[in-house]
Scaffold this motif. Sequence first.
Motif, PDB file in Angstrom:
ATOM      1  N   LYS A  46       0.856  -1.187   0.000  1.00 35.97           N
ATOM      2  CA  LYS A  46       0.000   0.000   0.000  1.00 35.97           C
ATOM      3  C   LYS A  46       0.888   1.231   0.000  1.00 35.97           C
ATOM      4  CE  LYS A  46      -3.821  -2.328   2.178  1.00 35.97           C
ATOM      5  NZ  LYS A  46      -4.451  -2.684   3.424  1.00 35.97           N
ATOM      6  N   VAL A  47       0.581   2.171  -0.895  1.00 29.63           N
ATOM      7  CA  VAL A  47       1.367   3.388  -1.041  1.00 29.63           C
ATOM      8  C   VAL A  47       1.352   4.159   0.284  1.00 29.63           C
ATOM      9  CG1 VAL A  47       1.522   5.585  -2.273  1.00 29.63           C
ATOM     10  CG2 VAL A  47       0.894   3.513  -3.510  1.00 29.63           C
ATOM     11  N   GLY A  48       2.518   4.642   0.671  1.00 32.66           N
ATOM     12  CA  GLY A  48       2.628   5.452   1.875  1.00 32.66           C
ATOM     13  C   GLY A  48       2.743   4.664   3.169  1.00 32.66           C
ATOM     14  N   THR A  49       2.844   3.338   3.081  1.00 37.92           N
ATOM     15  CA  THR A  49       2.905   2.527   4.301  1.00 37.92           C
ATOM     16  C   THR A  49       4.203   1.722   4.398  1.00 37.92           C
ATOM     17  OG1 THR A  49       1.793   0.633   3.292  1.00 37.92           O
ATOM     18  CG2 THR A  49       0.382   2.282   4.341  1.00 37.92           C
ATOM     19  N   THR A  50       5.211   2.126   3.666  1.00 35.08           N
ATOM     20  CA  THR A  50       6.461   1.375   3.671  1.00 35.08           C
ATOM     21  C   THR A  50       7.170   1.496   5.012  1.00 35.08           C
ATOM     22  OG1 THR A  50       7.601   3.279   2.737  1.00 35.08           O
ATOM     23  CG2 THR A  50       6.907   1.573   1.202  1.00 35.08           C
ATOM     24  N   TYR A  51       7.919   0.484   5.333  1.00 39.04           N
ATOM     25  CA  TYR A  51       8.783   0.505   6.513  1.00 39.04           C
ATOM     26  C   TYR A  51      10.016   1.359   6.193  1.00 39.04           C
ATOM     27  CZ  TYR A  51      11.833  -1.244  10.219  1.00 39.04           C
ATOM     28  OH  TYR A  51      12.679  -1.342  11.289  1.00 39.04           O
ATOM     29  N   ARG A  52      10.570   1.153   5.005  1.00 32.27           N
ATOM     30  CA  ARG A  52      11.659   1.992   4.480  1.00 32.27           C
ATOM     31  C   ARG A  52      11.476   2.121   2.976  1.00 32.27           C
ATOM     32  NH1 ARG A  52      17.284   0.310   7.321  1.00 32.27           N
ATOM     33  NH2 ARG A  52      16.577   0.374   9.477  1.00 32.27           N
ATOM     34  N   LEU A  53      11.944   3.246   2.457  1.00 32.00           N
ATOM     35  CA  LEU A  53      11.802   3.541   1.036  1.00 32.00           C
ATOM     36  C   LEU A  53      13.125   4.099   0.534  1.00 32.00           C
ATOM     37  CD1 LEU A  53       9.639   3.742  -1.263  1.00 32.00           C
ATOM     38  CD2 LEU A  53       9.341   6.112  -0.556  1.00 32.00           C
ATOM     39  N   ALA A  54      13.538   3.688  -0.662  1.00 27.55           N
ATOM     40  CA  ALA A  54      14.784   4.194  -1.243  1.00 27.55           C
ATOM     41  C   ALA A  54      14.627   4.305  -2.747  1.00 27.55           C
ATOM     42  CB  ALA A  54      15.933   3.253  -0.899  1.00 27.55           C
ATOM     43  N   ARG A  55      15.385   5.218  -3.340  1.00 25.06           N
ATOM     44  CA  ARG A  55      15.423   5.369  -4.795  1.00 25.06           C
ATOM     45  C   ARG A  55      16.875   5.420  -5.243  1.00 25.06           C
ATOM     46  NH1 ARG A  55      11.557   9.298  -3.555  1.00 25.06           N
ATOM     47  NH2 ARG A  55       9.493   8.626  -4.174  1.00 25.06           N
ATOM     48  N   THR A  56      17.136   4.796  -6.385  1.00 23.68           N
ATOM     49  CA  THR A  56      18.444   4.907  -7.018  1.00 23.68           C
ATOM     50  C   THR A  56      18.227   5.306  -8.466  1.00 23.68           C
ATOM     51  OG1 THR A  56      18.493   2.584  -7.692  1.00 23.68           O
ATOM     52  CG2 THR A  56      19.482   3.115  -5.556  1.00 23.68           C
ATOM     53  N   ASP A  57      19.233   5.866  -9.076  1.00 27.81           N
ATOM     54  CA  ASP A  57      19.157   6.142 -10.509  1.00 27.81           C
ATOM     55  C   ASP A  57      19.059   4.821 -11.245  1.00 27.81           C
ATOM     56  OD1 ASP A  57      19.345   8.908 -10.186  1.00 27.81           O
ATOM     57  OD2 ASP A  57      21.532   8.880 -10.322  1.00 27.81           O
ATOM     58  N   ALA A  58      18.227   4.796 -12.256  1.00 28.87           N
ATOM     59  CA  ALA A  58      18.089   3.582 -13.061  1.00 28.87           C
ATOM     60  C   ALA A  58      19.360   3.375 -13.880  1.00 28.87           C
ATOM     61  CB  ALA A  58      16.880   3.687 -13.969  1.00 28.87           C
ATOM     62  N   GLN A  59      19.662   2.129 -14.130  1.00 31.73           N
ATOM     63  CA  GLN A  59      20.749   1.740 -15.025  1.00 31.73           C
ATOM     64  C   GLN A  59      20.245   0.569 -15.842  1.00 31.73           C
ATOM     65  OE1 GLN A  59      24.303   0.745 -12.857  1.00 31.73           O
ATOM     66  NE2 GLN A  59      24.178   2.550 -11.570  1.00 31.73           N
ATOM     67  N   LYS A  60      20.556   0.570 -17.108  1.00 27.89           N
ATOM     68  CA  LYS A  60      20.143  -0.562 -17.947  1.00 27.89           C
ATOM     69  C   LYS A  60      20.821  -1.828 -17.439  1.00 27.89           C
ATOM     70  CE  LYS A  60      19.897  -2.050 -22.765  1.00 27.89           C
ATOM     71  NZ  LYS A  60      18.506  -2.376 -22.834  1.00 27.89           N
ATOM     72  N   GLY A  61      20.030  -2.864 -17.254  1.00 24.70           N
ATOM     73  CA  GLY A  61      20.577  -4.133 -16.774  1.00 24.70           C
ATOM     74  C   GLY A  61      20.265  -4.358 -15.311  1.00 24.70           C
ATOM     75  N   MET A  62      21.241  -4.085 -14.429  1.00 24.07           N
ATOM     76  CA  MET A  62      21.112  -4.410 -13.011  1.00 24.07           C
ATOM     77  C   MET A  62      21.316  -3.176 -12.141  1.00 24.07           C
ATOM     78  SD  MET A  62      21.314  -7.223 -10.655  1.00 24.07           S
ATOM     79  CE  MET A  62      21.983  -8.530 -11.632  1.00 24.07           C
ATOM     80  N   VAL A  63      20.480  -3.054 -11.105  1.00 28.90           N
ATOM     81  CA  VAL A  63      20.663  -2.037 -10.070  1.00 28.90           C
ATOM     82  C   VAL A  63      20.589  -2.737  -8.713  1.00 28.90           C
ATOM     83  CG1 VAL A  63      19.796  -0.074 -11.400  1.00 28.90           C
ATOM     84  CG2 VAL A  63      18.211  -1.448 -10.055  1.00 28.90           C
ATOM     85  N   THR A  64      21.248  -2.142  -7.738  1.00 27.27           N
ATOM     86  CA  THR A  64      21.293  -2.742  -6.409  1.00 27.27           C
ATOM     87  C   THR A  64      21.155  -1.677  -5.342  1.00 27.27           C
ATOM     88  OG1 THR A  64      22.747  -4.505  -7.200  1.00 27.27           O
ATOM     89  CG2 THR A  64      22.721  -4.135  -4.844  1.00 27.27           C
ATOM     90  N   TYR A  65      20.441  -2.037  -4.281  1.00 28.81           N
ATOM     91  CA  TYR A  65      20.343  -1.170  -3.105  1.00 28.81           C
ATOM     92  C   TYR A  65      20.410  -2.054  -1.866  1.00 28.81           C
ATOM     93  CZ  TYR A  65      18.896   2.142   0.372  1.00 28.81           C
ATOM     94  OH  TYR A  65      18.881   2.932   1.487  1.00 28.81           O
ATOM     95  N   THR A  66      21.020  -1.543  -0.797  1.00 28.78           N
ATOM     96  CA  THR A  66      21.108  -2.300   0.450  1.00 28.78           C
ATOM     97  C   THR A  66      20.389  -1.564   1.562  1.00 28.78           C
ATOM     98  OG1 THR A  66      23.239  -3.246  -0.219  1.00 28.78           O
ATOM     99  CG2 THR A  66      22.672  -3.358   2.126  1.00 28.78           C
TER     100      THR A  66
END
Length: 135
Positions: A46-66
Motif C-alpha cells: 500500500k502506497v505510503g505505508t512502507t517501513y523503508r523507502l529508497a530510490r536509485t538512478d536507473a541503469q540498464k541491466g542491473m541495479v542494487t540497493y542495500t
Amino acid sequence: WSILTSFAVQSPSNSKFDLQVSVSAVSSAKGWVEYALYRNPETFAKVGTTYRLARTDAQKGMVTYTFKDLEPGKYAVVVYHDVNQNKICDKNFFAIPTEAYAFSNNVRPKLTVPSFDDCAINLQQNKSISIKMVY
C-alpha cells in the motif's frame, strides 16, 4: 561456559542485518528504481505505508540497493521503475502497472497484488536477494 552461553543467548536480540536487493532486467537508464521495504503484512504494497523507502538512478541491466541495520524478522520488497520520475507506479484504467515492477521471491501476480507471506523474506543474517523486473 556460562559466560559464553549467556553471550550466545543475548547476542541475536542486539543483532541488526543488511538486506541487499539486486534488480535485473531494467530496460533503460531513464528515471529511478524505487525500493519499498514492508514489515507489516496488513499494509503490504500500500502506497505510503512502507517501513523503508529508497530510490536509485536507473541503469540498464542491473541495479542494487542495500537496506542497512534491519531488525531480525520478516520483510517483503516491492520495486518499480519510475521512468517518468513522478514518484508513483503509473497504472492504466484497469489498475495494471504501466511501469515495470517486481516483488521479492520473484512472485508474479496474476490478477491482484500477491500476499505479504508469498513475498516474505525471513531475515536472520545479512542476506542478498535478486529479483527480475516485469515489463
